[in-house]
Structures are given as C-alpha cells and as structure tokens.
Design a protein around this motif. Structure first.
Motif, short mmCIF file in Angstrom:
data_model
loop_
_atom_site.label_atom_id
_atom_site.label_comp_id
_atom_site.label_asym_id
_atom_site.label_seq_id
_atom_site.Cartn_x
_atom_site.Cartn_y
_atom_site.Cartn_z
N SER A 136 0.86 -1.18 0.00
CA SER A 136 0.00 0.00 0.00
C SER A 136 0.89 1.22 0.00
O SER A 136 2.01 1.20 0.54
CB SER A 136 -0.92 0.01 1.23
N VAL A 137 0.40 2.27 -0.63
CA VAL A 137 1.16 3.52 -0.69
C VAL A 137 0.18 4.68 -0.79
O VAL A 137 -0.85 4.57 -1.46
CB VAL A 137 2.16 3.51 -1.87
N GLN A 138 0.47 5.77 -0.10
CA GLN A 138 -0.44 6.91 -0.06
C GLN A 138 0.14 8.11 -0.81
O GLN A 138 1.36 8.24 -0.96
CB GLN A 138 -0.75 7.27 1.39
N PHE A 139 -0.78 8.98 -1.26
CA PHE A 139 -0.41 10.13 -2.09
C PHE A 139 -1.04 11.40 -1.53
O PHE A 139 -2.11 11.37 -0.92
CB PHE A 139 -0.90 9.92 -3.53
N THR B 40 -3.46 8.51 -9.76
CA THR B 40 -3.93 8.06 -11.08
C THR B 40 -2.83 8.19 -12.12
O THR B 40 -2.69 7.35 -13.01
CB THR B 40 -5.17 8.84 -11.51
N GLN B 41 -2.03 9.25 -12.04
CA GLN B 41 -0.93 9.42 -12.99
C GLN B 41 0.15 8.35 -12.77
O GLN B 41 0.76 7.85 -13.73
CB GLN B 41 -0.34 10.82 -12.86
N ALA B 42 0.36 7.96 -11.52
CA ALA B 42 1.32 6.90 -11.23
C ALA B 42 0.86 5.57 -11.83
O ALA B 42 1.66 4.82 -12.40
CB ALA B 42 1.51 6.77 -9.72
N ASP C 250 -9.97 6.79 -2.65
CA ASP C 250 -9.74 8.22 -2.46
C ASP C 250 -9.73 8.55 -0.96
O ASP C 250 -9.92 7.68 -0.10
CB ASP C 250 -10.76 9.07 -3.23
N ALA C 251 -9.48 9.81 -0.63
CA ALA C 251 -9.31 10.21 0.77
C ALA C 251 -10.56 9.93 1.60
O ALA C 251 -10.47 9.48 2.75
CB ALA C 251 -8.93 11.68 0.85
N LEU C 252 -11.75 10.18 1.02
CA LEU C 252 -12.98 9.94 1.77
C LEU C 252 -13.19 8.45 2.02
O LEU C 252 -13.61 8.05 3.11
CB LEU C 252 -14.17 10.53 1.01
N GLU D 211 -5.84 9.75 6.08
CA GLU D 211 -6.97 9.97 5.18
C GLU D 211 -6.48 10.62 3.90
O GLU D 211 -6.71 11.81 3.63
CB GLU D 211 -8.02 10.82 5.89
N LYS D 212 -5.78 9.84 3.10
CA LYS D 212 -5.21 10.30 1.84
C LYS D 212 -5.53 9.30 0.74
O LYS D 212 -5.78 8.12 1.01
CB LYS D 212 -3.68 10.41 1.95
N PRO D 213 -5.51 9.74 -0.53
CA PRO D 213 -5.67 8.79 -1.64
C PRO D 213 -4.62 7.68 -1.52
O PRO D 213 -3.44 7.94 -1.25
CB PRO D 213 -5.44 9.64 -2.88
N THR D 214 -5.04 6.45 -1.72
CA THR D 214 -4.18 5.30 -1.45
C THR D 214 -4.30 4.27 -2.57
O THR D 214 -5.39 4.01 -3.08
CB THR D 214 -4.57 4.64 -0.12
#
Length: 453
Positions: free
Chosen positions: A219-222, A229-231, A249-251, A267-270
């Motif tokens: 898992s990795v967060q952005f 999505t670009q990754a 997504d964050a939510l 709470e970040k996009p993951t």
C-alpha cells in the motif's frame, strides 16, 4: 392474472415456495432499493429441474428470473412482472477439476469462495473476485470481474463453456474445454453478460490458475488523487506485470480507517497493489515500483508477504462498500461503474468529482484502476426526493463522462434495470440488433423481462 402453480407444486413439492417472507428475500439485489417480489420461488437442484420449470413457464407465459445469491447491483433480479424466481443456490457442486489442464466444471450456484476453498489444496485458484461472494452463474451472467482482472481477465476470458436452458426448456452446451475453437458462432460469449435474458446458465467450464510461488501486497499513499492516477498510468505504460492495483480516495480511506481499524493509515488517496510471480520477479517488480512512485510524492510504502497480513489488507479493501455505508448510517447507496481507457482515467475521475461536489452528496471512490474501472458510491436518502434526484443525476453524469472519453457506462456491474437508457447512448443502433437476438431466442419475452433492453 394470478398463475396457478399447482403443476409445479406437484412436480417439485417443497422446492416450490410461495411464503411471503421468501418472496421478499428474492425481491431485489443490493444496488437498488425498489423491491419487486416474484409470485413464487423454486429452489432447483439440477439442470433438469430448471428445464422442467421453464417448460411450464413457456406454456403459461410466466416470467422467469434467475437468482444466485442476490448480490447484483443494477436490478438484475427484480421480478418487475412477477413470475417464477429460479433460485440456483442449491446447485452448488464442483463437478470436475482438471489440474493438468487448469480448468474445472461447476454448477451455477457454486460461489467463488467455495470454489477456491475446494481447489486450494491442489495449488490452484480462480481469480475473479467482484467483492461479494457471488455465484459463478451470476458472475457469468453479468460479465463480472474484480480486482484481479487486469492480470487474469474477466468472466468473459475465463469461461470456456456453459450449460444453458433455453426459453423453450431445451438444454444446450456451448464451448468446451479447448482453449480455442473456430467452430461456429461463439454462443458462450453470447450468454456471458446476458443477465438471464436469453436463458438460464446451469453449469460452467472455467479456467483455473496455479497459485503464484510468491505473492506480495503493498500500500502507498499520495498527497492528491491526481498523483495516484498518474502513477498508475505510468506503471501500466512501462509494462510492469501487476496482479492488482486498487485506488481508494481520501474519503473512502477515512471510512476504511474507521471501519477496518487501519490505524497506521492517513486519510489520503491510497493505492493497494499486489504482485505475483517468482521470488526474484516479485522483488524486481517491487524495486521498480518504489523507484517510480517517488516521483509522485508517494509514501510511506508498506509491504506484506505473510498470508495473514495480505488477507487483512485485502479484506479492508473488500469491506470498502460497508465502510462507506457507515459514513452515513441510515442512508442508501448505489455504485457507479465507469470504465475508461487508462490515459483518460485521471481526467475522468477529476470531472466526476466536480459533479459530486456540486451535488452536495457523500461520494467515496474506489477503483480497479489497473484496467481503468472506478466506482463512486453515491450515498443518499431514498425517502428524500431531492437527494434521490441528485443521486440519479450524478450517476448519469459519471456514466456520460466515461462515454465521452471512449469508455463504458458499466465496466462490470451490467445494465439490469438501472442503465437501460445509457445502453442506447453507448451502443446506438446496435441495441436494435440486441433486441432482434432477444426476440429470436425468447419470442415470448419470458426470460428476465425488463432487463437490458
């Protein structure tokens, strides 16, 4: 007009049920709140049971609604015109497993978890995992896929053949065990995704795979959704052989942190990722991903190879639906199902998020982004006409954003009742040809009426 089911009761006895509680249990799936109970439910145990039931229904023009375990999301099992619900859940036999050829034959009521449990001691597994523990018959009927589709394919690619009962009660077998054939029309593909409108699938011949020597999850967060999505787009362009790439997504992460106790996450996009292969191959893939994602401000990286750690990670992902529902107790939900070319993914999600923000509704996002598929779960109060209207409008906006980018309104959930209008938007006059095929195979229109067309 009330149907007299006496002849079926004589033939099937207690297998035929008309108790209201059972009818209500078969009145719908998980995605739509509208309930349409059938007039009777028949718990079949064999292909011959299905054939005999359909002969009766054809004679008396009774609608037939196939039912697995009720996990469909677009209204595929609602009995909009009443009729006979054919419950396949007791057709749960794994008929034959062929380890040397990596295939097996199962009855349509076998669930994906049941099949994997029965074949794992032979070092085999069946990849599709649509989240719910769906039956294979239902999965074929809706052309389901799930998190493993980017590497192993969908039910379309993994189904070699079928046993189908036609609307006249005739039993036919399509396809076979060979991995390719040029013999006649591909009837197997015709029935896959037909949602019970052309016949009832009673058996399936499906492909299996060997359990990979090494499986690693990560898992990795952005900081932003666009980074994630670009990754993903770059990972796929470089041809790194991933097994799964899932986006939350964050939510949605907020929901999963609370619901699945993911206390180590923010709470970040993951992205949740999985790698299959040899020890050296998996290690190389991991090294490539770590080096690549640094450029997208990603981190921290969390890796898991132990079975229990991987299971916990993916259980949290599969519980995302219930985690999202817990964000707004008492509200209902339905999931959009857009799928676009990978180059359009970031732009499409961004556009859909703008629509969601304008609606004022809670809309967490999850996605099988390795093949461009994402779901926006739209939380709303079905008893509030304004919220229901906004939710329906948002669902259509998401679908149209996908269509405008060369995508589809449904990547894996099917059309059912909910998206019939969008099918015409996506396929135009080709829908007329679908209607001709439907009329030719089912001239009485008894097979799951009101769905798709």
């Amino acid at each position: 007009m009330t149907t007299d089911f006496t002849p079926l009761k004589t033939r099937f006895g207690d297998q035929l049920v008309t108790k209201q509680a059972i009818l209500d249990q078969h009145a719908g799936g998980e995605g739509l709140t509208a309930a349409y109970p059938p007039d009777a439910v028949l718990f079949v145990t064999s292909t011959q049971d299905v054939a005999d039931a359909i002969v009766f229904c054809a004679k008396h023009a009774v609608p037939v609604i196939p039912f697995g375990v009720g996990t469909s999301l677009e209204g595929q099992v609602q009995a909009v015109n009443g009729g006979l619900c054919i419950d396949m859940s007791k057709m749960g036999k794994v008929i034959a497993v062929n380890p040397e050829d990596l295939d097996c034959r199962v009855e349509a009521g076998v669930t994906r978890e049941q099949l994997n449990l029965e074949i794992r001691d032979q070092g085999l597994f069946f990849p599709p995992d649509p989240g719910a523990n769906a039956t294979l018959g239902g999965m074929a009927s809706t052309r389901a896929s799930g998190t493993n589709a980017m590497r192993y394919g969908t039910m379309r690619e993994l189904t070699l053949g079928l046993t189908v009962v036609t609307p006249q009660g005739k039993v036919i077998r399509t396809g076979g065990r060979a991995r390719k054939s040029s013999a006649g029309f591909d009837l197997t593909k015709l029935y896959i995704g037909s949602e019970g409108t052309l016949g009832v699938i009673t058996e399936l011949q499906v492909r299996l795979f060997g359990v990979p020597e090494t499986i690693a999850a990560a898992s990795v967060q952005f900081p932003e959704l666009a980074n994630a999505t670009q990754a993903v787009q770059l990972i796929l362009q470089l041809g790194i052989p991933m097994a799964r790439i899932e986006l939350l997504d964050a939510l949605q992460m907020k929901a999963c942190i609370a619901y699945s106790k993911l206390d180590a996450f923010e709470e970040k996009p993951t992205l949740f990722l999985e790698f299959h292969g040899s020890p050296a191959g998996v290690a190389d893939q991991i090294a490539q991903i770590e080096a690549l994602l640094i450029d997208f401000d990603a981190g921290p990286f969390r890796w898991a190879t132990a079975t229990e750690e991987r299971t916990a990670l993916w259980t949290a992902r599969h519980n995302a639906y219930w985690a999202a529902r817990a964000l707004a107790p008492g509200k209902e939900s339905f999931a959009t199902d857009a799928c676009v070319p990978i180059s359009q993914l970031a732009d499409c999600i961004e556009a859909c998020q703008k629509h969601a923000k304008a609606s004022g509704l809670l809309t967490p996002i999850v996605g099988h982004v390795g093949d461009g598929n994402f779901h926006m779960l739209v939380l709303h109060d079905p008893n509030n006409p304004n919220e229901r209207m906004k939710a329906e409008a948002l669902s259509e906006q998401v679908a149209r954003e996908a269509l405008a980018r060369g995508g589809t309104c449904t990547g894996e959930h099917g059309i059912g009742l909910h998206k019939r209008g969008l099918l015409r938007v996506e396929h135009g006059d080709a829908v007329d040809l679908m209607a001709i095929i439907k009329a030719a195979l089912d001239p009485q229109g008894i097979m799951n009426p009101g769905k798709i067309i």
